[in-house]
Scaffold this active site. Structure first.
Site, PDB file in Angstrom:
ATOM      1  N   ASP A  32       0.843  -1.199   0.000  1.00 36.82           N
ATOM      2  CA  ASP A  32       0.000   0.000   0.000  1.00 36.82           C
ATOM      3  C   ASP A  32       0.877   1.247   0.000  1.00 36.82           C
ATOM      4  O   ASP A  32       1.697   1.440   0.894  1.00 36.82           O
ATOM      5  CB  ASP A  32      -0.900   0.010   1.239  1.00 36.82           C
ATOM      6  N   TYR A  37       3.295   9.962   0.809  1.00 37.93           N
ATOM      7  CA  TYR A  37       4.246   9.326   1.729  1.00 37.93           C
ATOM      8  C   TYR A  37       5.691   9.656   1.344  1.00 37.93           C
ATOM      9  O   TYR A  37       6.621   9.373   2.105  1.00 37.93           O
ATOM     10  CB  TYR A  37       4.065   7.794   1.783  1.00 37.93           C
ATOM     11  N   LYS A  66      -2.396   6.334  -4.042  1.00 34.10           N
ATOM     12  CA  LYS A  66      -3.480   7.286  -3.748  1.00 34.10           C
ATOM     13  C   LYS A  66      -3.202   8.659  -4.347  1.00 34.10           C
ATOM     14  O   LYS A  66      -2.059   9.136  -4.323  1.00 34.10           O
ATOM     15  CB  LYS A  66      -3.670   7.417  -2.228  1.00 34.10           C
ATOM     16  N   HIS A  99      -7.321   9.922  -1.885  1.00 36.44           N
ATOM     17  CA  HIS A  99      -6.756   9.762  -0.541  1.00 36.44           C
ATOM     18  C   HIS A  99      -7.662  10.327   0.567  1.00 36.44           C
ATOM     19  O   HIS A  99      -7.798   9.733   1.627  1.00 36.44           O
ATOM     20  CB  HIS A  99      -5.376  10.424  -0.494  1.00 36.44           C
TER      21      HIS A  99
END
Ligand code: A2P
Length: 298
Positions: A32, A37, A66, A99
């Site tokens: 994931d 990130y 996302k 997201h």
């Protein structure tokens, strides 16, 4: 979707490549990711090297990413997805998620003032979703879904789309069990994925409440895990899997990666489940109060 995957939120650059390579080596097939990130390039190196070394094939992997909140405008969705694909060194994603149900201007990664946001009438989720559907049609992703959506927002999207969101990824753990939302998703054929299943104790300080309870130190869970001779993390993960909810614990530690992966095979008794259900606090770790948005969780 393999029911147990690897979360990469909070996995620092410099650590995440090793963690993803190790995870794939020991059998993880679901990773994931998300552009926010800030580590997708390293995740991509790990995936690409694992494929080149013959450890896994692309087909065997399930890769989720996302769309960040600053790329909801119609002409920005596909470029954002293409950037993620380039970083991950992939031709397609298995799943692409919106997201957050939050849209802000492209120039800001994290909005500071109200003016940084788009209002619902300026840019709605169904507007963005149209291009998510386009991404499926042109083969950039096999499936599409959302994250951090409540029932009202899901219902509105369902009423205004062609492809029903296939997944809703939300916080879910023994302190925030989400029975209502899970029920709604099941009724509407939306699969649920649980993030922060272990309470995300490694969140940055700014994202933590004062004196928040530490899930992995819960006395009831510790006793139950002890009685069953498993770890508290394994107990939590096996409980989530028992609900047919997929789960993406984050770890960069080889022993914990292994421990977490085996959780999917642990069977719990009805009595164990009842005990876990009894400790629900209806309390989020990821409060969402960093967004200046009304009715965020509706
Ligand atoms: P680490 O990466 O050092 O293993 P969440 O998945 O809820 O975001 O939680 C992630 C946090 O839980 C990280 O601090 C991670 O540390 C830790 N963690 C992951 N797996 C385990 C485990 N099996 N036992 C204890 N802590 C774990």
């Amino acid at each position: 979707m393999p029911i147990l995957g690897l979360g990469t939120w909070k996995s620092a650059p410099g650590e995440v490549k090793k963690a993803v390579k190790e995870a794939i080596k020991i059998g993880y097939r679901h990773i994931d990711c998300a552009s926010i990130y800030m580590n997708e390039r390293e995740v991509g190196e790990a995936i690409s090297e694992s494929i080149k070394e013959g450890i896994v094939t692309r087909d065997e992997l399930w890769i989720t990413s996302k769309l960040w909140n600053n790329a909801h405008e119609k002409d920005r969705v596909i470029p954002a997805l293409q950037k993620t694909l380039k970083d991950l060194q992939l031709d397609y994603l298995d799943l692409y998620l919106i997201h957050w149900p939050v849209a802000h201007k492209y120039e800001t990664i994290m909005p500071r003032t109200k003016d940084d946001y788009f209002t619902e009438s300026e840019l709605s989720i169904p507007d963005t979703w149209e291009i998510m559907e386009e991404a499926v049609k042109i083969g950039l992703t096999r499936h599409i879904g959302v994250s951090n959506f409540g029932k009202k927002k899901l219902a509105n999207l369902i009423a205004n789309c062609t492809i029903i969101p296939e997944v809703n990824q939300v916080e879910l753990n023994p302190y925030f069990q989400q029975d209502d939302l899970v029920e709604f998703c099941k009724l509407n054929d939306i699969h649920v994925t649980a993030y922060s299943p272990l309470g995300s104790n490694d969140r940055p300080k700014e994202l933590k409440a004062e004196n928040e309870p530490t899930l992995l130190e819960d006395k009831t869970l510790l006793k139950l895990a002890d009685d069953k001779d498993i770890s508290i993390a394994q107990l939590i993960l096996s409980w989530i899997v028992s609900r047919d909810i997929s789960v993406i614990p984050k770890s960069v530690n080889p022993a914990r990666l292994k421990q977490n992966l085996t959780s999917a095979d642990i069977k719990l008794f009805e009595a164990d489940i009842k005990i876990i259900e009894s400790i629900n606090k209806n309390r989020r770790y990821v409060s969402g109060d960093f967004w200046d948005v009304e009715n965020l969780w509706d």
